[in-house]
Design a protein around this motif. Structure first.
Motif, PDB file in Angstrom:
ATOM      1  N   THR A  91      -3.379  -0.408 -14.562  1.00 22.94           N
ATOM      2  CA  THR A  91      -2.744   0.946 -15.091  1.00 22.94           C
ATOM      3  C   THR A  91      -1.184   0.863 -14.607  1.00 22.94           C
ATOM      4  OG1 THR A  91      -3.393   2.209 -12.899  1.00 22.94           O
ATOM      5  CG2 THR A  91      -4.847   2.194 -14.358  1.00 22.94           C
ATOM      6  N   ASN A  92      -0.619   1.843 -15.490  1.00 20.71           N
ATOM      7  CA  ASN A  92       0.825   1.955 -15.125  1.00 20.71           C
ATOM      8  C   ASN A  92       0.810   2.578 -13.707  1.00 20.71           C
ATOM      9  OD1 ASN A  92       1.626   1.048 -17.588  1.00 20.71           O
ATOM     10  ND2 ASN A  92       1.664   2.823 -18.795  1.00 20.71           N
ATOM     11  N   ILE A  93       2.015   2.464 -13.130  1.00 28.10           N
ATOM     12  CA  ILE A  93       2.309   3.019 -11.951  1.00 28.10           C
ATOM     13  C   ILE A  93       3.714   3.794 -12.033  1.00 28.10           C
ATOM     14  CG2 ILE A  93       0.557   1.694 -10.572  1.00 28.10           C
ATOM     15  CD1 ILE A  93       3.022   0.160  -9.421  1.00 28.10           C
ATOM     16  N   ASP A  94       4.235   4.722 -10.817  1.00 28.31           N
ATOM     17  CA  ASP A  94       5.479   4.945 -10.501  1.00 28.31           C
ATOM     18  C   ASP A  94       5.866   4.094  -9.291  1.00 28.31           C
ATOM     19  OD1 ASP A  94       5.887   6.657 -12.478  1.00 28.31           O
ATOM     20  OD2 ASP A  94       4.674   8.389 -11.495  1.00 28.31           O
ATOM     21  N   VAL A  95       6.899   3.258  -9.396  1.00 25.63           N
ATOM     22  CA  VAL A  95       7.283   2.435  -8.319  1.00 25.63           C
ATOM     23  C   VAL A  95       8.426   3.160  -7.536  1.00 25.63           C
ATOM     24  CG1 VAL A  95       8.309   0.305  -7.840  1.00 25.63           C
ATOM     25  CG2 VAL A  95       7.009   0.266 -10.001  1.00 25.63           C
ATOM     26  N   VAL A  96       7.682   3.018  -6.131  1.00 23.92           N
ATOM     27  CA  VAL A  96       8.497   3.840  -4.977  1.00 23.92           C
ATOM     28  C   VAL A  96       9.565   2.537  -4.416  1.00 23.92           C
ATOM     29  CG1 VAL A  96       8.366   4.835  -2.834  1.00 23.92           C
ATOM     30  CG2 VAL A  96       6.742   5.150  -4.572  1.00 23.92           C
ATOM     31  N   SER A  97      10.646   2.960  -4.256  1.00 19.70           N
ATOM     32  CA  SER A  97      11.826   2.015  -3.741  1.00 19.70           C
ATOM     33  C   SER A  97      11.097   1.490  -2.503  1.00 19.70           C
ATOM     34  CB  SER A  97      13.060   2.764  -3.360  1.00 19.70           C
ATOM     35  OG  SER A  97      13.592   3.292  -4.422  1.00 19.70           O
ATOM     36  N   PHE A  98      11.431   0.254  -2.303  1.00 19.60           N
ATOM     37  CA  PHE A  98      11.051  -0.694  -1.428  1.00 19.60           C
ATOM     38  C   PHE A  98       9.667  -0.667  -0.933  1.00 19.60           C
ATOM     39  CE2 PHE A  98      15.576   0.485  -0.826  1.00 19.60           C
ATOM     40  CZ  PHE A  98      15.934  -1.024  -1.146  1.00 19.60           C
ATOM     41  N   ALA A  99       8.708  -0.324  -1.777  1.00 17.12           N
ATOM     42  CA  ALA A  99       7.236  -0.466  -1.540  1.00 17.12           C
ATOM     43  C   ALA A  99       6.689  -1.703  -2.017  1.00 17.12           C
ATOM     44  CB  ALA A  99       6.654   0.618  -2.033  1.00 17.12           C
ATOM     45  N   THR A 100       5.621  -2.119  -1.283  1.00 18.54           N
ATOM     46  CA  THR A 100       4.913  -3.090  -1.739  1.00 18.54           C
ATOM     47  C   THR A 100       4.027  -3.125  -2.890  1.00 18.54           C
ATOM     48  OG1 THR A 100       4.830  -4.546   0.554  1.00 18.54           O
ATOM     49  CG2 THR A 100       3.420  -5.202  -0.999  1.00 18.54           C
ATOM     50  N   ILE A 101       3.984  -3.690  -3.988  1.00 18.49           N
ATOM     51  CA  ILE A 101       3.326  -3.346  -5.175  1.00 18.49           C
ATOM     52  C   ILE A 101       1.938  -4.215  -5.008  1.00 18.49           C
ATOM     53  CG2 ILE A 101       3.068  -3.678  -7.388  1.00 18.49           C
ATOM     54  CD1 ILE A 101       5.923  -3.432  -7.748  1.00 18.49           C
ATOM     55  N   LYS A 102       0.901  -3.514  -4.861  1.00 15.04           N
ATOM     56  CA  LYS A 102      -0.381  -4.326  -4.604  1.00 15.04           C
ATOM     57  C   LYS A 102      -1.320  -4.205  -5.976  1.00 15.04           C
ATOM     58  CE  LYS A 102      -0.601  -2.142  -0.095  1.00 15.04           C
ATOM     59  NZ  LYS A 102      -1.298  -1.322   0.862  1.00 15.04           N
ATOM     60  N   PHE A 103      -1.100  -5.452  -6.461  1.00 14.82           N
ATOM     61  CA  PHE A 103      -1.739  -5.804  -7.801  1.00 14.82           C
ATOM     62  C   PHE A 103      -3.145  -5.456  -7.644  1.00 14.82           C
ATOM     63  CE2 PHE A 103       2.407  -7.503  -8.163  1.00 14.82           C
ATOM     64  CZ  PHE A 103       2.871  -6.905  -9.257  1.00 14.82           C
ATOM     65  N   ASP A 104      -3.690  -4.762  -8.607  1.00  8.42           N
ATOM     66  CA  ASP A 104      -5.334  -4.794  -8.393  1.00  8.42           C
ATOM     67  C   ASP A 104      -6.138  -5.381  -9.317  1.00  8.42           C
ATOM     68  OD1 ASP A 104      -4.482  -3.317 -10.764  1.00  8.42           O
ATOM     69  OD2 ASP A 104      -5.778  -1.330 -10.360  1.00  8.42           O
ATOM     70  N   ASN A 146      -3.646 -11.650  -1.386  1.00 13.32           N
ATOM     71  CA  ASN A 146      -4.369 -10.739  -0.680  1.00 13.32           C
ATOM     72  C   ASN A 146      -4.104  -9.573  -1.580  1.00 13.32           C
ATOM     73  OD1 ASN A 146      -5.325  -8.470   0.990  1.00 13.32           O
ATOM     74  ND2 ASN A 146      -5.065  -9.916   2.725  1.00 13.32           N
ATOM     75  N   MET A 147      -5.123  -9.026  -2.376  1.00 13.61           N
ATOM     76  CA  MET A 147      -5.027  -7.692  -2.865  1.00 13.61           C
ATOM     77  C   MET A 147      -4.819  -6.556  -2.076  1.00 13.61           C
ATOM     78  SD  MET A 147      -7.836  -7.846  -6.211  1.00 13.61           S
ATOM     79  CE  MET A 147      -8.491  -6.189  -5.632  1.00 13.61           C
ATOM     80  N   ASN A 148      -5.360  -6.244  -0.775  1.00 14.56           N
ATOM     81  CA  ASN A 148      -5.436  -5.241  -0.192  1.00 14.56           C
ATOM     82  C   ASN A 148      -3.767  -5.028   0.667  1.00 14.56           C
ATOM     83  OD1 ASN A 148      -8.081  -4.637  -0.238  1.00 14.56           O
ATOM     84  ND2 ASN A 148      -8.670  -6.336   1.549  1.00 14.56           N
ATOM     85  N   THR A 149      -3.200  -6.375   0.912  1.00 14.08           N
ATOM     86  CA  THR A 149      -1.602  -6.023   1.306  1.00 14.08           C
ATOM     87  C   THR A 149      -0.596  -6.086   0.453  1.00 14.08           C
ATOM     88  OG1 THR A 149      -1.540  -8.263   1.803  1.00 14.08           O
ATOM     89  CG2 THR A 149      -2.545  -6.991   3.528  1.00 14.08           C
ATOM     90  N   GLY A 150      -0.986  -6.860  -0.846  1.00 14.48           N
ATOM     91  CA  GLY A 150      -0.061  -7.162  -1.754  1.00 14.48           C
ATOM     92  C   GLY A 150       0.719  -8.577  -1.474  1.00 14.48           C
ATOM     93  N   GLY A 161      14.620  -2.684 -10.286  1.00 19.99           N
ATOM     94  CA  GLY A 161      14.521  -4.059 -10.153  1.00 19.99           C
ATOM     95  C   GLY A 161      13.555  -4.531  -9.108  1.00 19.99           C
ATOM     96  N   PHE A 162      13.473  -5.614  -8.827  1.00 20.55           N
ATOM     97  CA  PHE A 162      12.579  -6.062  -7.824  1.00 20.55           C
ATOM     98  C   PHE A 162      13.279  -7.407  -6.799  1.00 20.55           C
ATOM     99  CE2 PHE A 162      10.338  -5.384 -11.670  1.00 20.55           C
ATOM    100  CZ  PHE A 162       9.531  -4.752 -11.580  1.00 20.55           C
ATOM    101  N   TYR A 163      12.543  -7.371  -5.737  1.00 24.45           N
ATOM    102  CA  TYR A 163      12.745  -8.383  -4.836  1.00 24.45           C
ATOM    103  C   TYR A 163      11.926  -9.348  -3.967  1.00 24.45           C
ATOM    104  CZ  TYR A 163      12.137  -5.471  -0.810  1.00 24.45           C
ATOM    105  OH  TYR A 163      11.602  -4.560   0.147  1.00 24.45           O
ATOM    106  N   ILE A 164      12.308 -10.198  -3.748  1.00 27.54           N
ATOM    107  CA  ILE A 164      11.147 -11.122  -2.894  1.00 27.54           C
ATOM    108  C   ILE A 164      11.483 -11.073  -1.733  1.00 27.54           C
ATOM    109  CG2 ILE A 164       9.987 -13.500  -2.702  1.00 27.54           C
ATOM    110  CD1 ILE A 164      10.488 -13.585  -5.723  1.00 27.54           C
ATOM    111  N   ALA A 165      10.393 -10.792  -0.678  1.00 25.93           N
ATOM    112  CA  ALA A 165      10.890 -11.163   0.694  1.00 25.93           C
ATOM    113  C   ALA A 165       9.838 -12.206   1.459  1.00 25.93           C
ATOM    114  CB  ALA A 165      10.405  -9.715   1.440  1.00 25.93           C
TER     115      ALA A 165
END
Length: 87
Positions: A24-37, A48-52, A76-80
């Motif tokens: 589904t579409n989501i509202d992205v919160v700054s610096f939050a990990t996106i957990k793809f479902d 890991n779907m639980n942690t993203g 934007g996005f970043y990779i950590a």
């Protein structure tokens, strides 16, 4: 709101790759990990779907591809890696 796809493969290895997306579409919160479902495939079971988080099983060069579809071009996005931003 946005729709995201995330894909990764490592150069030189055939046993690790993944493709995940949001159902589904989501509202992205700054610096939050996106957990793809929705995991389309996960060779090696490293996403890991639980942690993203994706755990890289090998040292080497990884290729990550992100597709974002949304109403505007903002954001934007970043990779950590181990908590440090690399891109």
């Amino acid at each position: 709101m946005c729709c995201l796809y995330w894909c990764c493969l490592i150069l030189g290895y055939n046993d690790t790759a993944f493709l995940v997306s949001l159902s589904t579409n989501i509202d992205v919160v700054s610096f939050a990990t996106i957990k793809f479902d929705y995991v389309r495939f996960d060779l090696g079971s490293n996403y890991n779907m639980n942690t993203g988080e994706y755990t890289a099983p090998y040292s080497g060069y990884y290729v990550f591809v992100i597709q974002k579809f949304g109403k505007n071009n903002h954001g934007g996005f970043y990779i950590a890696v181990d908590g440090g931003v690399v891109i």
